[in-house]
Design a protein around this motif. Sequence first.
Motif, short mmCIF file in Angstrom:
data_model
loop_
_atom_site.label_atom_id
_atom_site.label_comp_id
_atom_site.label_asym_id
_atom_site.label_seq_id
_atom_site.Cartn_x
_atom_site.Cartn_y
_atom_site.Cartn_z
N ASN A 196 0.82 -1.22 0.00
CA ASN A 196 0.00 0.00 0.00
C ASN A 196 0.85 1.26 0.00
OD1 ASN A 196 -2.31 -1.53 0.02
ND2 ASN A 196 -2.75 -1.26 2.19
N ALA A 197 2.03 1.17 0.61
CA ALA A 197 2.93 2.33 0.68
C ALA A 197 3.78 2.47 -0.58
CB ALA A 197 3.83 2.20 1.91
N GLY A 198 3.71 1.48 -1.47
CA GLY A 198 4.51 1.52 -2.68
C GLY A 198 5.96 1.13 -2.46
N ILE A 199 6.26 0.57 -1.28
CA ILE A 199 7.64 0.18 -0.96
C ILE A 199 8.01 -1.10 -1.68
CG2 ILE A 199 9.18 -0.54 0.92
CD1 ILE A 199 7.59 1.38 2.73
N ILE A 200 7.05 -2.01 -1.84
CA ILE A 200 7.27 -3.19 -2.67
C ILE A 200 6.21 -3.20 -3.76
CG2 ILE A 200 8.33 -4.57 -0.86
CD1 ILE A 200 5.64 -6.00 -0.51
N THR A 201 6.52 -3.88 -4.86
CA THR A 201 5.59 -3.92 -5.99
C THR A 201 5.81 -5.21 -6.77
OG1 THR A 201 4.82 -2.72 -7.94
CG2 THR A 201 7.21 -2.71 -7.51
N ASN A 202 4.88 -5.54 -7.65
CA ASN A 202 5.04 -6.71 -8.51
C ASN A 202 6.07 -6.42 -9.59
OD1 ASN A 202 3.06 -8.20 -7.17
ND2 ASN A 202 1.43 -7.26 -8.38
N SER A 203 6.74 -7.47 -10.06
CA SER A 203 7.75 -7.31 -11.10
C SER A 203 7.66 -8.48 -12.08
CB SER A 203 9.15 -7.28 -10.47
OG SER A 203 10.15 -7.37 -11.45
N HIS A 211 10.18 -9.95 -13.42
CA HIS A 211 11.34 -10.84 -13.26
C HIS A 211 11.42 -11.47 -11.87
CE1 HIS A 211 12.63 -9.17 -17.06
NE2 HIS A 211 12.57 -7.94 -16.55
N THR A 212 10.80 -10.86 -10.87
CA THR A 212 10.83 -11.41 -9.51
C THR A 212 9.43 -11.40 -8.93
OG1 THR A 212 11.26 -9.24 -8.53
CG2 THR A 212 13.18 -10.60 -9.11
N LEU A 213 9.25 -12.20 -7.87
CA LEU A 213 7.94 -12.26 -7.22
C LEU A 213 7.55 -10.89 -6.68
CD1 LEU A 213 5.73 -14.30 -6.47
CD2 LEU A 213 6.87 -14.60 -4.27
N LEU A 214 8.50 -10.23 -6.03
CA LEU A 214 8.29 -8.88 -5.51
C LEU A 214 9.53 -8.05 -5.80
CD1 LEU A 214 6.71 -9.69 -2.02
CD2 LEU A 214 5.51 -8.71 -3.98
N ALA A 215 9.35 -6.76 -5.96
CA ALA A 215 10.48 -5.88 -6.22
C ALA A 215 10.34 -4.63 -5.35
CB ALA A 215 10.53 -5.49 -7.69
N ILE A 216 11.46 -3.96 -5.12
CA ILE A 216 11.45 -2.71 -4.36
C ILE A 216 10.81 -1.61 -5.22
CG2 ILE A 216 12.87 -0.94 -3.25
CD1 ILE A 216 12.78 -3.54 -1.72
N GLY A 217 9.90 -0.88 -4.63
CA GLY A 217 9.22 0.19 -5.35
C GLY A 217 10.00 1.49 -5.30
N ASP A 218 9.29 2.59 -5.39
CA ASP A 218 9.91 3.92 -5.38
C ASP A 218 10.10 4.37 -3.93
OD1 ASP A 218 10.83 6.45 -5.79
OD2 ASP A 218 8.98 7.24 -6.70
N LEU A 219 11.32 4.19 -3.42
CA LEU A 219 11.59 4.53 -2.02
C LEU A 219 11.68 6.03 -1.78
CD1 LEU A 219 14.22 1.79 -1.05
CD2 LEU A 219 11.72 1.73 -0.86
N SER A 220 11.74 6.81 -2.86
CA SER A 220 11.83 8.27 -2.71
C SER A 220 10.46 8.94 -2.72
CB SER A 220 12.70 8.85 -3.82
OG SER A 220 12.10 8.63 -5.09
#
Length: 428
Positions: free
Chosen positions: A149-156, A158-167
């Motif tokens: 919900n915070a956008g810290i992780i997201t779907n990708s 190439h991977t099950l989960l990916a790091i989102g926009d931390l900025s």
Amino acid sequence: MERFFKLNQHGTTIGKEFSAGLISYITAVYIIIVNATILAVAGIPMEAGIIATIVTSFIGCVLVGLWSNTPLLLIPGMGLNAMFTYTIVQSGGFTWQEALAMIFVSGLIFVVIAFTPMAKVITSAIPNSLKEAITIGIGILLILIGFDNAGIITNSEHTLLAIGDLSSHSAITTFIGLIITVLLFIKNVPGNLLLSIMITSFLSIGLGGATFEGISFSMVSFDEYFDVFGQASWAQAGNIVFWLTSISFAMVIVFENIGLIHGQSKMLNRPKSSKKSLQATAVSVLSAGIFGTSPTVSSVEAAAGITAGGRTGLTSVVTGFMFLVSILFIPVIKMVPASAVSPILILIGVLMLQNIVHLSMNDLTESFPALLIIVLIPLTYSIADGMAIGFILYPLLKLLIGKGKEIHPALYMIAILFISNFVIKYVF
């Protein structure tokens, strides 16, 4: 009040009960915005979700207070709201109206169990390892939802989960809010979760991630809520998946509440009160399907009121009416951004993970099914599917190594129901 609640018999006073009820409310009021935010993802309008949460919490608290005379809190449960939104609506493809019908069915099943000897049978049939695993798996799911919900992780791709926009504003606010939330919780500050939401909301406004439109104190229009109240849809009643999903939902609700009420009754040193508490909870779940929200549970926040001296149902009744007063503040509640809710989800998820210390790793027939539940609930984003694997594998492993007689017949029946659910959903 003395005659009805037996205050002297339980060593308390009206003043203590009112104080404990207020503390319980301050501790649990965060559920109004958190639950409505999760319901909104399922398609229930935000303001309607807020009203539904308030009304259901009011009814649940007053019901358990008057029926069982215990200071428990019946409010929409974390984890069950995630199952409603992410498992049944998003993954299962049902509408939120159909999901409300499933809650009503689950409530009926729960009522039958709570008012008959079946509650005792089920309690003894389900191994502790599986009960603990459900709680832990739901905890991890809540953590993922919070970060997502915070956008810290997201779907990708190439991977099950990916790091989102931390900025992003949301990610920065969530990280800071999480630190604030944990510190307030560790220091046991009264109303810590509510205070965390308030601080993080103002932080989000300061960083430009949310807007402040002024404080409003007024009665809201119920027009939007009446589009949710009593809107359970039975369009899928002819679909066997509808009924199997309802049964799965009911089992999760029953297992969670039996565990919670058992622990809270021990805190009160009144184990005999658990039967009526469970009955009140079952009726409360039934009402949730009517009033338009995810199922209620006997909330862990009741411990705050008990610790503050609450000993009778008067504590719960006071808390219930405090929830009702919250209707006046809905315009303020709606201003809370998702980044202020995410830290709460993450903290609650982490607290639920602590149950892992109760798992024994010495016997693989016990630990392996439990660990699969823990892993598969968050990976499949489905509490029912993750739980099903463990409940099928547990009796199967015991049977294959010659310990089938250790399994309660009811657990075999539950496993067969889960297998039927998989066959119908994924084969036909």
